[in-house]
Design a protein around this motif. Structure first.
Motif, PDB file in Angstrom:
ATOM      1  N   ALA A   1       0.688  -1.456   0.431  1.00  0.00           N
ATOM      2  CA  ALA A   1       0.226   0.051   0.299  1.00  0.00           C
ATOM      3  C   ALA A   1       0.459   1.362   0.169  1.00  0.00           C
TER       4      ALA A   1
ATOM      5  N   THR B   1      -3.772   2.149  -2.118  1.00  0.00           N
ATOM      6  CA  THR B   1      -4.512   1.032  -1.408  1.00  0.00           C
ATOM      7  C   THR B   1      -5.464   0.420  -2.422  1.00  0.00           C
TER       8      THR B   1
ATOM      9  N   ASN C   1      -9.064  -3.681   6.292  1.00  0.00           N
ATOM     10  CA  ASN C   1      -7.893  -4.036   5.541  1.00  0.00           C
ATOM     11  C   ASN C   1      -6.714  -4.033   5.850  1.00  0.00           C
TER      12      ASN C   1
ATOM     13  N   GLU D   1     -11.768  -2.251  -3.097  1.00  0.00           N
ATOM     14  CA  GLU D   1     -11.500  -1.334  -1.751  1.00  0.00           C
ATOM     15  C   GLU D   1     -11.772  -2.699  -0.786  1.00  0.00           C
TER      16      GLU D   1
END
Length: 217
Positions: free
Chosen positions: A99, A104, A114, A197
Motif C-alpha cells: 500500500a 491501497t 484491510n 476496496e
C-alpha cells in the motif's frame, strides 16, 4: 458460482451501534487532541484564558474515551467486527508495504478491514490505554513518586504526538474516499466500491446473499 449483488443494491457494512461508537469515540478523541494542542503549543496556549477549564475538559475526554466501545460491546455486530480487526489473515501479509509503494487499491484483496485499518485500530487501542494510565499518574500526583510522574509525562507527551499523527493520517485517508465516509455515515456502501476496496468481504456478502435466496427458494 455466487451471483454479485445488483449495482443499485447497497451492501450493509456498519450497524447503527457501530456508527455511534465511531462517532462518539472520534469526537472524544478530537476533543482530547485539540485541548492537548492548546495546552502544549505556546502559540495556541496564549489564546486561552481559562487554562484550568481546558485541563479539566482534556482530562475527562481522555477518561471517557473507552466508554463508547465498552457500551458497544453489548451489540453483536460490534463484537463481530472487533474479531475481524483482531485477526490477520494470509491476505494481510505484506499489504501495508504494498500500500505504501503502490497505493491501497493496488495492495491486493482485503476483507472487511484491510491490514492498514487493523494496524491503526491496534495502535490507537494500545496508545489509548497507555495514555489513560500515564494521564492518571499526572492527574493524581500523590499516587506515585516524582520519578514515576516524570516518566509518565514523557511517555504521555510523545505518545500524544504519535496519536495526533495517526489520527490526522486516518482523517486524510477518509477525506480521499467519499464512499467510505458514506458507509460510516449511513452504514451502507455500493457493491462496486466493496469489490474495489474490500473484494474478499464483497465475495463473502455475495455468498451470504446467494445462500439466503437459495433458502427462500
Amino acid at each position: 458460482m455466487t451471483r454479485p449483488p445488483a449495482e443499485n443494491q447497497e451492501l450493509y457494512r456498519f450497524s447503527t451501534a457501530e456508527r455511534w461508537v465511531h462517532r462518539t469515540s472520534s469526537t472524544l478523541m478530537m476533543v482530547a487532541i485539540v485541548t492537548a494542542a492548546f495546552l502544549y503549543l505556546p502559540m495556541l496556549a496564549e489564546l486561552v484564558g481559562r487554562r484550568r477549564l481546558l485541563v479539566t475538559v482534556h482530562e475527562w475526554a481522555g477518561i471517557a474515551l473507552p466508554a463508547p466501545l465498552l457500551a458497544g460491546i453489548f451489540f453483536r455486530s460490534l463484537r463481530a467486527d472487533l474479531r475481524r480487526l483482531n485477526r490477520f489473515g494470509p491476505q494481510d501479509k505484506g499489504w501495508a508495504w504494498r500500500a505504501m509503494r503502490y497505493g491501497t487499491r493496488a495492495a491486493g484483496a482485503a476483507g472487511k478491514f484491510n491490514a492498514g485499518q487493523k494496524l491503526y485500530a491496534a495502535l490507537i487501542a494500545g496508545a489509548t490505554l497507555v495514555m489513560m494510565g500515564t494521564g492518571l499518574l499526572m492527574w493524581f500526583p500523590h499516587l506515585s513518586s516524582l520519578t514515576w510522574r516524570t516518566g509518565a509525562t514523557f511517555v504521555h507527551d510523545w505518545l500524544a504526538l504519535l496519536v495526533g499523527v495517526l489520527v490526522i493520517g486516518h482523517v486524510r485517508m477518509a477525506m480521499k474516499d467519499p464512499e467510505a465516509r458514506h458507509g460510516m455515515r449511513t452504514g451502507r456502501v455500493s457493491p462496486a466500491w466493496a469489490r474495489r476496496e474490500h473484494r474478499l468481504w464483497a465475495e463473502e456478502e455475495a455468498e451470504k446473499q446467494a445462500e439466503a435466496e437459495s433458502a427462500e427458494g
